[in-house]
Design a protein around this motif. Sequence first.
Motif, mmCIF file in Angstrom:
data_model
loop_
_atom_site.group_PDB
_atom_site.id
_atom_site.type_symbol
_atom_site.label_atom_id
_atom_site.label_comp_id
_atom_site.label_asym_id
_atom_site.label_seq_id
_atom_site.Cartn_x
_atom_site.Cartn_y
_atom_site.Cartn_z
ATOM 1 N N LEU A 100 0.958 -1.150 -0.062
ATOM 2 C CA LEU A 100 0.019 -0.047 -0.122
ATOM 3 C C LEU A 100 0.970 1.246 -0.014
ATOM 4 N N LEU A 101 2.042 1.286 0.829
ATOM 5 C CA LEU A 101 2.881 2.579 0.858
ATOM 6 C C LEU A 101 3.360 2.670 -0.442
ATOM 7 N N ALA A 102 3.896 1.549 -0.928
ATOM 8 C CA ALA A 102 4.574 1.412 -2.105
ATOM 9 C C ALA A 102 3.834 2.243 -3.299
ATOM 10 N N GLN A 103 2.682 1.881 -3.405
ATOM 11 C CA GLN A 103 1.738 2.173 -4.423
ATOM 12 C C GLN A 103 1.378 3.613 -4.311
ATOM 13 N N ASN A 104 1.178 4.236 -2.818
ATOM 14 C CA ASN A 104 0.875 5.638 -2.924
ATOM 15 C C ASN A 104 2.094 6.688 -2.955
ATOM 16 N N LEU A 105 3.518 6.086 -2.855
ATOM 17 C CA LEU A 105 4.647 6.766 -3.016
ATOM 18 C C LEU A 105 5.300 6.679 -4.322
ATOM 19 N N GLY A 106 4.611 5.428 -5.236
ATOM 20 C CA GLY A 106 5.252 5.397 -6.348
ATOM 21 C C GLY A 106 6.612 4.710 -6.633
ATOM 22 N N ILE A 107 6.826 3.716 -5.485
ATOM 23 C CA ILE A 107 7.868 3.243 -5.639
ATOM 24 C C ILE A 107 7.788 1.562 -5.286
ATOM 25 N N ALA A 108 8.876 1.040 -5.401
ATOM 26 C CA ALA A 108 8.987 -0.621 -5.556
ATOM 27 C C ALA A 108 8.533 -0.902 -4.157
ATOM 28 N N PRO A 109 7.676 -2.119 -3.936
ATOM 29 C CA PRO A 109 7.365 -2.477 -2.587
ATOM 30 C C PRO A 109 8.622 -3.068 -1.908
ATOM 31 N N GLU A 110 9.841 -3.533 -2.764
ATOM 32 C CA GLU A 110 11.123 -4.003 -2.119
ATOM 33 C C GLU A 110 11.900 -2.774 -1.338
ATOM 34 N N SER A 111 11.510 -1.557 -1.729
ATOM 35 C CA SER A 111 11.951 -0.357 -1.197
ATOM 36 C C SER A 111 11.456 0.083 0.199
ATOM 37 N N VAL A 112 10.630 -0.643 0.858
ATOM 38 C CA VAL A 112 9.855 -0.389 1.848
ATOM 39 C C VAL A 112 10.310 -1.323 2.946
ATOM 40 N N LEU A 113 10.461 -0.699 4.158
ATOM 41 C CA LEU A 113 10.927 -1.490 5.361
ATOM 42 C C LEU A 113 9.616 -1.052 6.378
ATOM 43 N N LEU A 114 9.678 -1.995 7.515
ATOM 44 C CA LEU A 114 8.458 -1.944 8.124
ATOM 45 C C LEU A 114 8.905 -1.792 9.681
ATOM 46 N N ALA A 115 7.940 -1.275 10.629
ATOM 47 C CA ALA A 115 8.195 -1.310 11.934
ATOM 48 C C ALA A 115 6.609 -1.157 12.698
ATOM 49 N N SER A 116 6.470 -1.853 13.699
ATOM 50 C CA SER A 116 5.403 -1.775 14.636
ATOM 51 C C SER A 116 5.632 -1.795 15.907
ATOM 52 N N THR A 117 4.764 -1.220 16.777
ATOM 53 C CA THR A 117 4.875 -1.197 18.276
ATOM 54 C C THR A 117 3.757 -1.049 18.813
ATOM 55 N N GLY A 118 3.315 -1.773 20.042
ATOM 56 C CA GLY A 118 2.150 -1.646 20.733
ATOM 57 C C GLY A 118 1.912 -2.971 21.434
ATOM 58 N N VAL A 119 0.900 -3.414 21.443
ATOM 59 C CA VAL A 119 0.450 -4.825 22.570
ATOM 60 C C VAL A 119 0.636 -5.823 21.654
ATOM 61 N N ILE A 120 1.300 -6.901 22.098
ATOM 62 C CA ILE A 120 1.718 -8.210 21.428
ATOM 63 C C ILE A 120 0.339 -8.916 21.368
ATOM 64 N N GLY A 121 0.040 -9.633 20.213
ATOM 65 C CA GLY A 121 -1.205 -10.319 19.763
ATOM 66 C C GLY A 121 -2.055 -9.558 19.081
ATOM 67 N N GLN A 122 -1.778 -8.372 18.996
ATOM 68 C CA GLN A 122 -3.024 -7.369 18.137
ATOM 69 C C GLN A 122 -2.376 -7.232 16.768
ATOM 70 N N ARG A 123 -3.332 -7.400 15.788
ATOM 71 C CA ARG A 123 -3.002 -7.077 14.433
ATOM 72 C C ARG A 123 -3.311 -5.533 14.180
#
Length: 413
Positions: A100-123
């Motif tokens: 989704l981010l790649a599409q909105n930025l006009g870049i390849a998905p392989e150029s996106v890295l991810l991080a998450s923080t919050g409660v474990i077990g929650q999607r």
Amino acid sequence: MADWHPISGGITAPKGYKAAGIAAGLKPSGALDLALIYSEMEAIAAGVFTTSQVRAACVDYCRQRLESKLSARAILCNSGQANAATGRQGTEDALESAQLLAQNLGIAPESVLLASTGVIGQRIPMDALRNAMPTLAGSISEAGGEEAAHAILTTDLVPKTIALETTIGGRSVRIGGMAKGSGMIHPNMATMLAFVTCDAAVSPHLWQDMVARSADKSFNQVTVDGDTSTNDTLLAFANGQSRTPAIKENSPEASKLEEMLTATCQHLAKAIARDGEGATCLLEIQVQGAADDAAARQIARTIAGSSLVKSAVFGRDPNWGRIAAAAGRAGIAFDANYLQIQLGEFLLMDNGQPLEFDREAASEYMQQAARGEYLQNDTVCIQVRVGNGPGEGMAWGCDLSYDYVKINAEYTT
């Protein structure tokens, strides 16, 4: 004296970077909860991650990406949900987030890295994320670093940012950083996210080595409560936009850049410890005289992580016996007859012998360090010497207060 100086701008201070932070509806509070760091061109990317066997989907995603492609352009970070221990659906959510981010930025998905923080077990609430992505991508700017730094916070009381500048090859080189972390903080790594941007020109493998060594001297030397997490991530970009000549391994330029990178990471690591859940002061452990630096760092980590030491500091009790006991159980051999312990300016033990000292004044020293205003005179410094070896190292932590138990007893309720 350091050959660099602090500047404003945080994560977007280096050339060629933009950022954004928005409220996407991921947190019930309505606070900022979705952050984006963006390089205008492909950047060399490096990462250091949790050693936990239970890892968030974003951690496995980034590790796999960096194994096949040592460059990227964007980091997407959501706050509120760890997306850890969420099974196959959590993995699919991570993949969709990058797409989704790649599409909105006009870049390849392989150029996106991810991080998450919050409660474990929650999607991640994907409907909210999908709806927010165009706004996030459209909000990036060179002034967006402050919002991004706020958007990654969970139980943190304050954002944690820094930017430094030096000169290499006659040109300005900058490093910017931001981090989050307050609880579940312990080496290897800690429950923390940290992001670093740099505009120097560095080879992929040299940059990864620099980042890993800097992490060992900073984020892997910080502890709040002895717990590591499923999401710990340090991601660092170097995009070459300072237009310096390529920095080569074992060169003075490489040494200068790594020292500035380490200073950046240490500043962020100390800010995490300083903001530890329920903490009233920062605890800095300095160890000298060990056989090597690794041994000194191990002793320092053990002292900083001791619940008894941390409790004594909270009680303003100069109980040096707890410091000696923690040093002794660090798993590092040394002769106790050489042990020296100092609290601030108060020498408590020398050559293995206890000394007379003003206990009331030593207690007052710790009381004065109790947090008044953030980043001002809030450090309790403990210096330990274990021999005459060349090894030295530092670790950072905080005191252990009643509020730590209260915060974590009610974390999901």
